[in-house]
Design an enzyme around this catalytic site. Structure first.
Site, PDB file in Angstrom:
ATOM      1  N   LYS A 113     -11.937 -12.223  -8.881  1.00 13.17           N
ATOM      2  CA  LYS A 113     -11.407 -11.646  -7.646  1.00 13.17           C
ATOM      3  C   LYS A 113     -12.419 -11.926  -6.546  1.00 13.17           C
ATOM      4  O   LYS A 113     -13.611 -12.106  -6.821  1.00 13.17           O
ATOM      5  CB  LYS A 113     -11.209 -10.132  -7.785  1.00 13.17           C
ATOM      6  CG  LYS A 113     -10.149  -9.572  -6.868  1.00 13.17           C
ATOM      7  CD  LYS A 113      -8.766  -9.821  -7.422  1.00 13.17           C
ATOM      8  CE  LYS A 113      -7.675  -9.223  -6.563  1.00 13.17           C
ATOM      9  NZ  LYS A 113      -6.375  -9.254  -7.242  1.00 13.17           N
TER      10      LYS A 113
HETATM   11  P1  NAD Z   1      -0.570  -7.128   1.965  1.00 17.34           P
HETATM   12  O1  NAD Z   1      -1.794  -7.199   2.772  1.00 17.34           O
HETATM   13  O2  NAD Z   1       0.489  -8.170   2.122  1.00 17.34           O
HETATM   14  O3  NAD Z   1       0.152  -5.701   2.186  1.00 17.34           O
HETATM   15  C1  NAD Z   1      -0.523  -4.497   2.006  1.00 17.34           C
HETATM   16  C2  NAD Z   1       0.307  -3.344   2.530  1.00 17.34           C
HETATM   17  O4  NAD Z   1      -0.387  -2.138   2.256  1.00 17.34           O
HETATM   18  C3  NAD Z   1       0.530  -3.404   4.040  1.00 17.34           C
HETATM   19  O5  NAD Z   1       1.819  -2.913   4.337  1.00 17.34           O
HETATM   20  C4  NAD Z   1      -0.537  -2.447   4.555  1.00 17.34           C
HETATM   21  O6  NAD Z   1      -0.231  -1.892   5.820  1.00 17.34           O
HETATM   22  C5  NAD Z   1      -0.512  -1.400   3.468  1.00 17.34           C
HETATM   23  N1  NAD Z   1      -1.719  -0.574   3.453  1.00 17.34           N
HETATM   24  C6  NAD Z   1      -3.009  -0.951   3.671  1.00 17.34           C
HETATM   25  N2  NAD Z   1      -3.819   0.113   3.621  1.00 17.34           N
HETATM   26  C7  NAD Z   1      -3.031   1.169   3.345  1.00 17.34           C
HETATM   27  C8  NAD Z   1      -3.269   2.553   3.182  1.00 17.34           C
HETATM   28  N3  NAD Z   1      -4.506   3.064   3.290  1.00 17.34           N
HETATM   29  N4  NAD Z   1      -2.210   3.366   2.907  1.00 17.34           N
HETATM   30  C9  NAD Z   1      -0.979   2.851   2.793  1.00 17.34           C
HETATM   31  N5  NAD Z   1      -0.671   1.562   2.958  1.00 17.34           N
HETATM   32  C10 NAD Z   1      -1.694   0.736   3.226  1.00 17.34           C
HETATM   33  O7  NAD Z   1      -1.059  -7.053   0.435  1.00 17.34           O
HETATM   34  P2  NAD Z   1      -0.240  -7.402  -0.880  1.00 17.34           P
HETATM   35  O8  NAD Z   1      -0.519  -8.805  -1.228  1.00 17.34           O
HETATM   36  O9  NAD Z   1       1.167  -6.919  -0.733  1.00 17.34           O
HETATM   37  O10 NAD Z   1      -1.014  -6.512  -1.973  1.00 17.34           O
HETATM   38  C11 NAD Z   1      -0.672  -5.140  -2.195  1.00 17.34           C
HETATM   39  C12 NAD Z   1      -1.190  -4.696  -3.555  1.00 17.34           C
HETATM   40  O11 NAD Z   1      -0.610  -5.524  -4.581  1.00 17.34           O
HETATM   41  C13 NAD Z   1      -2.705  -4.804  -3.765  1.00 17.34           C
HETATM   42  O12 NAD Z   1      -3.121  -3.777  -4.624  1.00 17.34           O
HETATM   43  C14 NAD Z   1      -2.868  -6.131  -4.475  1.00 17.34           C
HETATM   44  O13 NAD Z   1      -4.060  -6.196  -5.218  1.00 17.34           O
HETATM   45  C15 NAD Z   1      -1.649  -6.092  -5.372  1.00 17.34           C
HETATM   46  N6  NAD Z   1      -1.201  -7.406  -5.857  1.00 17.34           N
HETATM   47  C16 NAD Z   1      -0.881  -8.393  -4.994  1.00 17.34           C
HETATM   48  C17 NAD Z   1      -0.424  -9.618  -5.493  1.00 17.34           C
HETATM   49  C18 NAD Z   1       0.036 -10.730  -4.585  1.00 17.34           C
HETATM   50  O14 NAD Z   1       0.577 -11.721  -5.097  1.00 17.34           O
HETATM   51  N7  NAD Z   1      -0.126 -10.634  -3.273  1.00 17.34           N
HETATM   52  C19 NAD Z   1      -0.330  -9.812  -6.872  1.00 17.34           C
HETATM   53  C20 NAD Z   1      -0.665  -8.771  -7.732  1.00 17.34           C
HETATM   54  C21 NAD Z   1      -1.085  -7.563  -7.211  1.00 17.34           C
END
Ligand code: NAD
Length: 424
Positions: A113
């Site tokens: 990561k």
């Molecule tokens: P992103 O940046 O596209 O979206 C994140 C969202 O969370 C946004 O809407 C943001 O406003 C919101 N957010 C941020 N801080 C916050 C808070 N304090 N309270 C509430 N909402 C909050 O990110 P993403 O890629 O959608 O990732 C989201 C989660 O999914 C993370 O935990 C990431 O590790 C996990 N994840 C992502 C992927 C991927 O392919 N992108 C894969 C597996 C897991």
């Protein structure tokens, strides 16, 4: 000989959470002592300084990390996070979960990561590009198609992956799309990658609701986080017929018991991606969202949001961990003890993203591209098998679903390390 490395380097609540999960799983499968520490502990960690020339001419110095937890089962794989709360302990925990996740779903990868301590919303597009390129430049000796293949995570996206790929390729002297996944289609991205994590979450939610004999058309869903994962999960579940009653972002949430118009919500989000002021429902806080009465609760933002304080107040039937590490260990125990909530653990629930990242990497290495239908069909086949494996492990040993998933992932990494032997 000391039993375990005690290093202040990764010291953080989220790293302790990941370690505690490991210890419980290692005990449950009686993992030999000789394998424990080297399976648990990150293999290596790089800290980088990123000097950023701001648009106003001043220079800010940012800090970033890349933690490679395990390289024994293939090139390391894991996202890059841009967020103000990034810490090396958080990155290490997320890297550890990537190892278990890749092994659980049978990918030929280790776990890694990365992260930069920065709020991308406070930067211009040009500044984000400079951070992305400089971070990749600093990582070049440390990553690559056969070493470590990053991907998007919180605060990063396709465009940022494209800039990083371009930076790596300039250094290599030729286009090297397999150095990173989650790229734009025009740069060797895979059809289906953008929606893969959310589509996988929705597919598993549908499958578990079927097991629970709950028709998806009767399911109500609350989702915390409306970025890549949250919004794609919402769209896929709505397409299956579920009603999305609450969504949120970092500014707060929107609640509408009649169902939120997702298309309008997506159109409402400007570049800065905020739902604040969206007129399609009433405003609620992120904390209120978590305890809404709903069929499915999906944390899809940050880790450690379901805690000992709110775990007893959850009113969902199914908790689907789209985010990594959203449930603290204490909350886990409360949920286990309650016994009225089914939980899809993160390492299974959000694994669709890394599965399609693997497909993207394969397509890049072969220079042979698949249709979206091929991608989705293969994704759902892998998820179906992974779910079946977790359920079989759960039944066989009477484990919780999280313990079942973690023991499968951890056992495979430990077995590979054991078979490879210790060098020198
Ligand atoms: P992103 O940046 O596209 O979206 C994140 C969202 O969370 C946004 O809407 C943001 O406003 C919101 N957010 C941020 N801080 C916050 C808070 N304090 N309270 C509430 N909402 C909050 O990110 P993403 O890629 O959608 O990732 C989201 C989660 O999914 C993370 O935990 C990431 O590790 C996990 N994840 C992502 C992927 C991927 O392919 N992108 C894969 C597996 C897991």
């Amino acid at each position: 000989m000391s039993k375990a490395i005690v290093s202040p380097l990764y010291n953080s609540d989220v790293f302790k959470q990941a370690c505690r999960q490991f210890d419980l799983a290692a005990d449950a499968i009686s993992l030999p002592e000789s394998l424990r520490d080297r399976t648990k502990w990150p293999r290596r960690c790089l800290t980088v300084s990123i000097p950023l020339r701001r648009d106003d001419g001043t220079v800010a110095l940012l800090e970033g990390y890349r933690v490679q937890h395990n390289l024994s089962t293939g090139p390391a794989k894991g996202g890059i996070r841009f967020h103000p709360n990034v810490s090396v302990g958080e990155v290490a925990a997320l890297a550890m979960w990537m190892s278990w996740k890749c092994s659980l779903v049978g990918l030929p990868y280790g776990g890694a990561k990365g992260g930069v301590i920065v709020d991308p919303r406070s930067l211009s597009l040009g500044e984000v590009e400079r951070v992305a390129r400089r971070y990749m430049q600093e990582l070049i000796g440390f990553v690559g198609p056969q070493v470590d293949v990053p991907a998007p995570d919180l605060g990063t996206n396709e465009q940022i992956m494209g800039w990083m790929m371009d930076t790596y390729s300039n250094h290599a002297g030729h286009l090297t799309p397999a150095c990173i996944t989650g790229k734009p289609l025009s740069l060797g991205g895979s059809l289906g990658r953008r929606e893969a994590t959310g589509a996988g979450v929705a597919f598993l939610v549908k499958a578990y609701l079927e097991d629970m004999k709950i028709p998806i058309q009767q399911a109500t869903v609350a989702i915390q986080g409306f970025g890549n994962v949250g919004s794609e999960t919402a769209l896929a579940l709505a397409a299956y017929g579920a009603k999305i009653i609450a969504i949120s972002d970092y500014t707060g949430g929107i609640y509408n018991p009649k169902g939120i118009d997702l298309k309008k919500a997506l159109e409402f989000q400007p570049y800065v991606k905020t739902l604040k002021g969206f007129p399609g429902g009433s405003a609620i806080t992120n904390e209120e969202l978590l305890t809404l009465d709903c069929t499915v609760l999906i944390p899809a933002a940050l880790e450690r949001v379901i805690t000992k304080e709110n775990a007893s107040q959850l009113r969902c039937r199914l908790l689907a961990e789209a985010a990594n590490g959203p449930t603290t260990n204490q909350a886990d125990r409360i949920i286990d003890h309650r016994g009225d909530i089914e939980l899809i653990p993160d390492v299974l629930c959000n694994s669709g993203g890394v599965v399609v990242s693997y497909f993207e990497w394969l397509q890049n290495l072969q220079n042979f591209y698949w249709t979206r239908d091929e991608v989705m069909e293969k994704l759902f086949r892998i998820l179906t098998q992974a779910k079946a494996n977790v359920e079989a492990q759960k039944r066989k040993y009477g484990f919780s679903r999280r313990l079942a998933a973690l023991t499968l992932g951890i056992a495979r990494v430990a077995e590979a390390k054991n078979s490879r032997g210790l060098f020198p």
